[in-house]
Scaffold this motif. Structure first.
Motif, PDB file in Angstrom:
ATOM      1  N   CYS A   1       0.726  -1.284  -0.099  1.00 37.51           N
ATOM      2  CA  CYS A   1      -0.054   0.073   0.113  1.00 37.51           C
ATOM      3  C   CYS A   1       0.784   1.288  -0.004  1.00 37.51           C
ATOM      4  O   CYS A   1       0.448   2.243  -0.596  1.00 37.51           O
ATOM      5  CB  CYS A   1      -0.851   0.057   1.397  1.00 37.51           C
ATOM      6  N   GLU A   2       1.964   1.237   0.916  1.00 40.18           N
ATOM      7  CA  GLU A   2       2.902   2.424   0.769  1.00 40.18           C
ATOM      8  C   GLU A   2       3.462   2.609  -0.604  1.00 40.18           C
ATOM      9  O   GLU A   2       3.693   3.860  -1.096  1.00 40.18           O
ATOM     10  CB  GLU A   2       4.060   2.200   1.823  1.00 40.18           C
TER      11      GLU A   2
ATOM     12  N   ASP B   1       0.682   4.328  -2.712  1.00 40.60           N
ATOM     13  CA  ASP B   1       0.055   5.633  -2.053  1.00 40.60           C
ATOM     14  C   ASP B   1      -1.385   5.247  -1.621  1.00 40.60           C
ATOM     15  O   ASP B   1      -2.297   6.062  -1.815  1.00 40.60           O
ATOM     16  CB  ASP B   1       0.110   6.692  -2.924  1.00 40.60           C
TER      17      ASP B   1
ATOM     18  N   ALA C   1      -4.074   4.132   1.224  1.00 40.39           N
ATOM     19  CA  ALA C   1      -4.367   4.123   2.765  1.00 40.39           C
ATOM     20  C   ALA C   1      -4.450   2.586   3.185  1.00 40.39           C
ATOM     21  O   ALA C   1      -5.122   1.838   2.624  1.00 40.39           O
ATOM     22  CB  ALA C   1      -5.648   4.859   3.038  1.00 40.39           C
TER      23      ALA C   1
ATOM     24  N   LEU D   1      -5.199   0.213   6.445  1.00 41.80           N
ATOM     25  CA  LEU D   1      -5.585   0.249   7.950  1.00 41.80           C
ATOM     26  C   LEU D   1      -5.507  -1.152   8.583  1.00 41.80           C
ATOM     27  O   LEU D   1      -5.925  -2.118   8.043  1.00 41.80           O
ATOM     28  CB  LEU D   1      -7.355   0.313   7.803  1.00 41.80           C
TER      29      LEU D   1
ATOM     30  N   LEU E   1     -12.210   6.071   7.965  1.00 40.07           N
ATOM     31  CA  LEU E   1     -11.247   6.116   6.994  1.00 40.07           C
ATOM     32  C   LEU E   1     -11.738   6.773   5.590  1.00 40.07           C
ATOM     33  O   LEU E   1     -11.348   7.456   4.851  1.00 40.07           O
ATOM     34  CB  LEU E   1     -10.544   4.659   6.647  1.00 40.07           C
TER      35      LEU E   1
ATOM     36  N   LYS F   1      -5.632   8.372   8.071  1.00 41.66           N
ATOM     37  CA  LYS F   1      -4.708   7.419   7.519  1.00 41.66           C
ATOM     38  C   LYS F   1      -4.127   6.860   8.948  1.00 41.66           C
ATOM     39  O   LYS F   1      -3.845   7.369   9.610  1.00 41.66           O
ATOM     40  CB  LYS F   1      -3.479   7.832   6.588  1.00 41.66           C
ATOM     41  N   GLU F   2      -4.136   5.253   8.820  1.00 39.27           N
ATOM     42  CA  GLU F   2      -3.402   4.745   9.913  1.00 39.27           C
ATOM     43  C   GLU F   2      -1.954   4.695   9.656  1.00 39.27           C
ATOM     44  O   GLU F   2      -1.510   4.421   8.656  1.00 39.27           O
ATOM     45  CB  GLU F   2      -4.015   3.544  10.188  1.00 39.27           C
TER      46      GLU F   2
END
Length: 103
Positions: free
Chosen positions: A52-53, A56, A58, A60, A96, A102-103
């Motif tokens: 996910c990073e 980009d 989000a 959870l 969210l 964002k977590e």
């Protein structure tokens, strides 16, 4: 792979289950199984977070939350979310989606 099929030094890395457990060993087997599942969940969660990073997106993480009492979050089997756990997850997802947190 069963614990008796591998070397002593690696026994803690595996959980095996054959037939019906003897009642006095049931809680120890359940704890060992829970540790194994938590290890696998942590590895999968870390991979999902990295993916996910890089895109980009989000992410959870509800598998490692300290916001809720685990005894209330999990079902009686100790492995799946219970009714309260699903309420917590739905609330976090709604937050969210609608609040953009964002977590």
């Amino acid at each position: 792979m069963f614990a008796d099929e591998i070397g002593r030094s690696r026994r803690a890395d595996y959980v095996g289950w054959r037939g019906r457990p003897v009642e006095r060993h049931y809680s120890a087997a359940r704890r060992a199984l829970r540790r194994d599942i938590e290890r696998r969940i942590s590895a999968q969660t870390a991979m999902s977070r990295r993916l996910c990073e890089t895109r980009d997106i989000a992410f959870l993480d509800l598998t490692h939350t300290d916001k809720v009492d685990p005894k209330r979050f999990w079902a009686v089997d100790g492995f799946h979310p219970g009714t309260f756990g699903y309420v917590v997850m739905a609330d976090a997802i709604m937050h969210l989606l609608f609040d953009g947190a964002k977590e």
